[in-house]
Design an enzyme around this catalytic site. Structure first.
Site, PDB file in Angstrom:
ATOM      1  N   ASP A  90      58.516  38.023  34.206  1.00 58.37           N
ATOM      2  CA  ASP A  90      59.105  36.777  34.694  1.00 58.37           C
ATOM      3  C   ASP A  90      59.991  36.188  33.604  1.00 58.37           C
ATOM      4  OD1 ASP A  90      57.287  35.730  32.929  1.00 58.37           O
ATOM      5  OD2 ASP A  90      55.953  34.922  34.449  1.00 58.37           O
ATOM      6  N   ASP A 265      51.756  38.607  42.975  1.00 56.43           N
ATOM      7  CA  ASP A 265      51.038  38.593  41.701  1.00 56.43           C
ATOM      8  C   ASP A 265      50.175  37.349  41.658  1.00 56.43           C
ATOM      9  OD1 ASP A 265      51.980  36.503  39.354  1.00 56.43           O
ATOM     10  OD2 ASP A 265      53.487  36.753  40.920  1.00 56.43           O
TER      11      ASP A 265
END
Length: 371
Positions: A90, A265
């Site tokens: 990320d 996730d």
């Protein structure tokens, strides 16, 4: 990156995501390895005991410690962690906001102080891509402006315009760098305001390798979250993977799959494991509770995970009570196995055009202890 849709059952999708380090079958759940590893587990656990193909690492944490240039000199994140599957990283924007003091949001990036030593740093759309290039991530996320909910409409509009601007800057920079093995995903924002979600999609250029639905599981109700996903997913390109960030419970995942989401996730399976909560098909159990002290059965009968094939609930109860480090590993192996099997079984059901009945049967059993 090549993404192939293999089957669609109503809105649920099954596909293949071809990355340079692995071939990933979707729907997929990605275990969260914030610091470049899943807490208490190593690469052998992930590859051989869980058959994980894609895991998540955090750009913010890797940047601050040990540093992306250190990892680059040591051969990239895959070699550094000895994980031979794929990594999604990320952007680190969320952590810059949530972990740092005196964060300043600017039109061209985020100024923040390290939670480790107080040093000052500046994340821009291109800076976070450079970090992720050094990590050699298979999938990279753009820097975005995440808003906690509830939020005023004006703040949501600022967020989506800034996020779209940063995403488009990132895309142009990525094209200039010609890094075909490092795939770039955009992030759609807008809170639970459906018009803002539509605007976010409209402002974000085409040409990304995938699209994420961000800004959920940050304070809204489950119904609001699902309504937002149901509205947003059909607006995204059908031939690109769709990623729901940071979600969630088994129920949330199945609901989102039914709405057309491909990737997930969440820290829930490992965090819950470390805090004594274990997942079974009949619901969650708290292994610290007294009834398990003499329970010589596995966490779940017929579970094929490493832990259930070897150890009893009584042993896990003892390890947790004794605060043994081994407990976290065995519990995490079970919970991640549960999540990975859940999406694997969901995928098989989609391929066989029986997803809705699979979902119904799973939820009836999983929630029966709450009736």
């Amino acid at each position: 990156m090549d993404f192939q849709l293999q089957a669609v059952d109503k809105h649920a999708r099954a596909g293949i995501l071809n990355l340079v380090h692995s071939q990933v079958e979707t729907p997929i759940f990605m275990p969260v390895g914030t610091q470049g590893c899943i807490k208490s587990l190593d690469a052998i656990d992930m590859q051989e005991r869980l058959s994980a193909k894609l895991i998540l690492a955090n750009t913010y944490h890797m940047y601050l410690r040990p540093g992306e240039k250190v990892i680059e000199q040591l051969g990239g994140l895959h070699h550094f962690a000895q994980f031979h599957g794929s990594f999604l990283t990320d952007s680190g924007g969320f952590q810059a906001f949530s972990l740092s003091d005196n964060v300043k949001l600017q039109e061209d990036g985020i100024v923040f102080k390290s939670h480790l030593d107080g040093s000052k740093h500046f994340f821009t759309p291109t800076k976070v891509l450079d970090i992720q290039y050094s990590l050699n991530s298979d999938i990279m996320m753009v820097l975005d402006d995440l808003v906690g909910l509830p939020a005023p409409l004006k703040r949501l509009e600022e967020s989506i315009k800034r996020s779209a601007k940063w995403a488009n800057i990132s895309l142009e920079y990525h094209k200039e760098n010609n890094r075909p093995n490092n795939n770039l995903f955009a992030i759609i924002q807008g809170g639970t305001h459906l018009k803002m979600r539509s605007l976010s999609v409209g402002l974000t250029h085409g040409g990304f390798d995938g699209y994420a639905i961000g800004g959920l599981a940050v304070g809204e109700s489950t119904n609001e979250m699902l309504e937002t996903i149901a509205h947003t997913a059909p607006l995204l390109p059908k031939d690109k993977p769709r990623y729901l960030m940071g979600v969630g419970t088994p129920e949330n995942i199945l609901d989102a799959i039914s709405l057309g989401v491909d990737m997930f996730d969440c820290v829930m399976p490992t965090r819950n494991a470390r805090n004594a909560t274990l997942f079974t098909h009949s619901g969650k159990i708290s292994i610290k509770n007294a009834p398990y002290k003499l329970d010589n059965t596995p966490i779940e009968e017929n579970c094929t995970c490493y832990t259930c094939k070897r150890y009893s609930k009584a042993y896990l109860h003892h390890l947790f009570r004794a605060k043994e480090l081994t407990y976290a590993r065995l519990a995490s192996l079970h919970n991640l196995h549960f999540y990975l099997e859940l999406v694997k079984n969901a995928r098989n059901a989609i391929l066989e055009k029986r997803f809705l009945s699979f979902k119904k049967e799973f939820l009836e059993r999983y929630t029966m202890d709450r009736q």
